[in-house]
Design an enzyme around this catalytic site. Structure first.
Site, PDB file in Angstrom:
ATOM      1  CB  CYS A   2      -0.931   0.099   1.195  1.00  0.00           C
ATOM      2  SG  CYS A   2      -2.139  -1.225   1.282  1.00  0.00           S
ATOM      3  NE  ARG A  27       4.643   1.762  -0.130  1.00  0.00           N
ATOM      4  CZ  ARG A  27       5.592   1.461   0.737  1.00  0.00           C
ATOM      5  NH1 ARG A  27       6.842   1.588   0.399  1.00  0.00           N
ATOM      6  NH2 ARG A  27       5.290   1.039   1.944  1.00  0.00           N
ATOM      7  CD1 TRP A  74      -0.190  -6.395  -2.753  1.00  0.00           C
ATOM      8  CD2 TRP A  74      -0.483  -6.836  -0.578  1.00  0.00           C
ATOM      9  NE1 TRP A  74       0.121  -7.718  -2.546  1.00  0.00           N
ATOM     10  CE2 TRP A  74      -0.047  -8.017  -1.220  1.00  0.00           C
ATOM     11  CE3 TRP A  74      -0.731  -6.890   0.790  1.00  0.00           C
ATOM     12  CZ2 TRP A  74       0.149  -9.226  -0.543  1.00  0.00           C
ATOM     13  CZ3 TRP A  74      -0.543  -8.085   1.467  1.00  0.00           C
ATOM     14  CH2 TRP A  74      -0.107  -9.236   0.798  1.00  0.00           C
ATOM     15  CG  ASN A 100       1.365   0.927   4.241  1.00  0.00           C
ATOM     16  OD1 ASN A 100       1.110  -0.261   4.132  1.00  0.00           O
ATOM     17  ND2 ASN A 100       2.599   1.404   4.225  1.00  0.00           N
ATOM     18  N   GLY A 101      -1.104  -0.649   6.401  1.00  0.00           N
ATOM     19  CA  GLY A 101      -0.833  -1.430   7.605  1.00  0.00           C
ATOM     20  C   GLY A 101      -2.047  -2.276   7.943  1.00  0.00           C
ATOM     21  CD  GLU A 489      17.234 -13.488  -6.558  1.00  0.00           C
ATOM     22  OE1 GLU A 489      16.700 -13.922  -5.535  1.00  0.00           O
ATOM     23  OE2 GLU A 489      16.929 -12.392  -7.060  1.00  0.00           O
ATOM     24  CE  LYS A 493      14.041 -11.835  -8.602  1.00  0.00           C
ATOM     25  NZ  LYS A 493      14.618 -11.065  -7.532  1.00  0.00           N
ATOM     26  CD  GLU A 496      10.077 -11.899  -7.707  1.00  0.00           C
ATOM     27  OE1 GLU A 496       9.379 -11.349  -6.848  1.00  0.00           O
ATOM     28  OE2 GLU A 496      11.312 -11.829  -7.718  1.00  0.00           O
ATOM     29  CG  HIS A 512      19.491 -37.123  -2.427  1.00  0.00           C
ATOM     30  ND1 HIS A 512      19.869 -38.378  -2.039  1.00  0.00           N
ATOM     31  CD2 HIS A 512      20.633 -36.427  -2.600  1.00  0.00           C
ATOM     32  CE1 HIS A 512      21.193 -38.438  -1.944  1.00  0.00           C
ATOM     33  NE2 HIS A 512      21.683 -37.254  -2.297  1.00  0.00           N
ATOM     34  CE  LYS A 611      11.675  -3.055  -4.799  1.00  0.00           C
ATOM     35  NZ  LYS A 611      12.246  -4.299  -5.270  1.00  0.00           N
TER      36      LYS A 611
HETATM   37  C1  F6R Z   1      11.932 -10.769  -4.799  1.00  0.00           C
HETATM   38  C2  F6R Z   1      11.870  -9.720  -3.793  1.00  0.00           C
HETATM   39  C3  F6R Z   1      11.481 -10.091  -2.414  1.00  0.00           C
HETATM   40  C4  F6R Z   1      12.263  -9.224  -1.407  1.00  0.00           C
HETATM   41  C5  F6R Z   1      11.760  -9.501   0.023  1.00  0.00           C
HETATM   42  C6  F6R Z   1      12.556  -8.726   1.040  1.00  0.00           C
HETATM   43  O1  F6R Z   1      12.360 -10.285  -6.031  1.00  0.00           O
HETATM   44  O2  F6R Z   1      12.098  -8.574  -4.087  1.00  0.00           O
HETATM   45  O3  F6R Z   1      11.664 -11.450  -2.171  1.00  0.00           O
HETATM   46  O4  F6R Z   1      13.609  -9.516  -1.515  1.00  0.00           O
HETATM   47  O5  F6R Z   1      10.416  -9.171   0.112  1.00  0.00           O
HETATM   48  O6  F6R Z   1      12.486  -7.355   0.796  1.00  0.00           O
HETATM   49  P1  F6R Z   1      13.488  -6.333   1.454  1.00  0.00           P
HETATM   50  O7  F6R Z   1      14.828  -6.596   0.862  1.00  0.00           O
HETATM   51  O8  F6R Z   1      12.957  -4.994   1.107  1.00  0.00           O
HETATM   52  O9  F6R Z   1      13.480  -6.610   2.930  1.00  0.00           O
END
Ligand code: F6R
Length: 616
Positions: A2, A27, A74, A100-101, A489, A493, A496, A512, A611
């Site tokens: 949010c 966000r 969000w 937001n929260g 990773e 990537k 997601e 395994h 994010k």
């Molecule tokens: C994946 C991604 C998330 C963040 C995670 C932690 O591409 O961006 O997995 O890495 O939410 O976020 P931060 O680094 O902001 O604590």
């Protein structure tokens, strides 16, 4: 998660709020809305979907006022509907709020308010808080020295449990905004007779670089002329105005179709920025200004604990590998979300590091608070100056890569790997690493931007590979040692941003269990760098080929792969072990990006994600 923006000043609020929402859309993008104080009351527009939908909706309204609040959502409590979109309006029409929260005790507050005649038109916890403020506004006599509006917000927040970043307006308080935070970020932009309050600097940077990072428990009262900050207990707070170093350009696409692509290609420069000024004069070690820990204290540390979430956790795993390998010190890397509730026994003299791009991730913050509660020192590797994690840790290392806007982390991740590698060197040189090995290590670090550039030059070829593989619906990512976290990773990537099922495994673990997935329908992305276990890696690929699996092999220059083991080969420069994870990350970022684009996915705003995860 949010984003909120509030504006008070001389300009038309709606224009500024919508511009701010566009910059904060990463966000959350379930719905968006704004509320503006007009001459004849309050005007609200809100709509499910992206900010673009709100822009269309706003055309049916005449927003003329110069004070307003806005939100991009969000969803947590309540589905994605127009009714659940923010801003909310109290049932008596006196208070409008964006939030937001999560208000955890909203059920009991709702019961209390319902019994007193307040009604609700959404399923959200936010509307409950909005009505709680209205209740106090109606009930509380104004303190002679304080506006009744601010007092009512403070009163309501004293009863709210959970987390919030809020901005509130009232048609009875024209030209005023009250904003407050606890557990969700909130930044005040200080302009010339105008103020913007927002969840992130990105929303206000085009108006001012002067900001106040609000702290938990603070309430700010804005008018076009002035602002004042108090605590929930009504104590005055002296504001510290900081200057943001980056400019609006950093938050623009600058000709790229997506922020993710922009941020992938920014990595050479971002890595330079993370390293700048951080090597000793004799060129044999790394130095950091913010660790607040001298060499004697450092030497007494008998264990490092790294905590983070998602991509940042993968950076923790690489830091674990490098510190153990080069500094010969035991390290544990843990999910922050697990650590905070697991109650693991800790003995000796551990040093904690949390890794977080945003500095606001609630699980990481919870883990940091838990470690501090137990009396341990906690440092951070963090990209966001003034963030809650930056403030609550005992010191740390800023990444300095500028804002990361694409929801999928790219440049922040490689910078975390770099800072982890520098930290390993710093500790190693205090222990057993020789001067000569230190100099070699430093030179390798200094060379990493060029190595990354060389891999980026292969983007057109990686794109061709991506187009050949974009139709598959399952992938395995396999690597060993420091490249196992990069396999994780790569898988994260891909899943997601393209919604393809992908799993990362240590290559030798394949036999395994995961080998059962191998068929012509499940390609494997396999890291096969030059190393002492090269032959073992080749054997694992042979096992895949024997089962008709397709292989995309990422190998280093000078490695000779037996014929027929690789359907596709991506060659990266041969490099020092400390920088190999960084260099090896670039092909999987590009591969995921191009596959997602080929599948028509919205890479910067993947479904269900946002994010900065500020809810548990
Ligand atoms: C994946 C991604 C998330 C963040 C995670 C932690 O591409 O961006 O997995 O890495 O939410 O976020 P931060 O680094 O902001 O604590």
């Amino acid at each position: 998660m949010c984003g909120i923006v509030g504006y008070v000043g001389r300009q038309k609020a709606a224009t500024i709020l919508i511009e701010g929402l566009k910059r904060l859309e990463y966000r959350g993008y379930d719905s968006a809305g704004l509320a503006v104080l007009q001459n004849d009351g309050i005007e609200i527009a809100k709509k499910t979907g992206r900010v673009g939908n709100l822009v269309k909706e706003a055309k049916h309204h005449r927003f003329t006022g110069t004070t307003g609040i806005s939100h991009t959502r969000w969803a947590t409590h309540g589905g994605v509907t127009d009714a659940n979109a923010h801003p909310h309006l109290s049932s008596d029409g006196k208070i409008s709020l964006v939030h937001n929260g999560v208000i955890e005790n909203y059920v009991s507050i709702k019961k209390f308010l319902s019994a007193r005649g307040y009604t609700f038109s959404s399923e959200t916890d936010t509307e409950v808080l909005c009505n709680l403020i209205a209740y106090h506004y109606a009930k509380e006599p104004a303190d002679p020295d304080q506006s009744r509006f601010v007092t009512s917000v403070r009163q309501a927040l004293r009863h709210a449990e959970g987390t919030y970043g809020i901005a509130v307006i009232s048609p009875e308080a024209p030209g005023e905004i009250v904003a407050a935070r606890k557990g969700s970020p909130l930044i005040l932009g200080v302009g010339d007779n105008e103020f913007i309050v927002a969840s992130d600097v990105a929303a206000l940077i085009s108006h001012t670089q002067n900001v106040v990072y609000l702290k938990d428990g603070e309430v700010v009262h804005l008018t076009p002329k002035d602002f004042s900050i108090t605590t929930l207990d009504q104590e005055d707070v002296e504001a510290v105005v900081d200057r943001v170093t980056w400019t609006v350009d950093a938050a623009e696409l600058n000709g790229h179709p997506h922020f993710m692509e922009k941020e992938i290609f920014e990595q050479p420069a971002a890595l330079e920025n993370s390293m700048r000024g951080r090597f000793s004069e004799d060129g044999s070690t790394a130095k950091f200004g913010g660790l607040n820990l001298g060499p004697v204290e450092f030497r007494q540390i008998d264990r490092f604990v790294f905590l983070g979430c998602g991509t940042a956790w993968h950076a923790c795993l690489v830091a674990e590998h490098l510190l153990e390998r080069f500094a010969r010190v035991p390290v544990e890397a843990d999910y922050a979300s697990e650590f905070r509730y697991r109650n693991s026994p800790l003995s000796g003299n551990p040093l904690f590091f949390v890794i977080s791009q945003s500095g606001e991730t609630i699980d990481t913050l919870g883990a940091l608070r838990e470690a501090k509660r137990k009396g341990y020192k906690v440092l951070a590797i963090n990209n966001t100056v003034g963030s809650t994690i930056a403030r609550e840790t005992d010191g740390g290392i800023y990444q300095h890569v500028g804002p990361e806007i694409g929801v999928a982390s790219t440049k922040a991740f490689t910078s975390q790997l770099l800072v982890g590698a520098m930290l390993a060197l710093h500790v190693a040189r205090m222990r057993d690493m020789s001067f000569a090995d230190g100099v070699e290590y430093v030179n390798a670090l200094k060379g990493v931007p060029d190595l990354v550039r060389r891999v980026l030059e292969q983007a057109p070829r990686i794109k061709e590979i991506a187009l050949r593989y974009a139709h598959y619906s399952d992938f395995l990512f396999l690597g060993r040692l420091s490249l196992f976290p990069i396999a994780l990773e790569g898988a994260l990537k891909l899943k997601e941003i393209s919604y393809i099922h992908a799993e990362g495994y240590p290559a030798a673990e394949m036999k395994h269990g995961p080998i059962a997935l191998i068929s012509e329908k499940c390609p494997s992305v396999f890291f096969v760098p030059k190393s002492e276990i090269f032959n073992k890696l080749v054997s694992s690929i042979q096992e895949i080929k024997a089962r008709n699996g397709k292989t995309i092999v990422i190998t280093t220059e000078g490695c000779e792969l037996p014929p027929g083991v690789a359907d596709e080969i991506i060659t990266i420069p041969d490099c020092h072990e400390a920088v190999l994870p960084i260099v090896a990350t670039i092909p999987v970022q590009l591969l995921s990006y191009y596959i997602a684009v080929a599948r028509g996915c919205d890479v910067d705003k993947p479904r269900n994600l946002a994010k900065s995860v500020t809810v548990e």
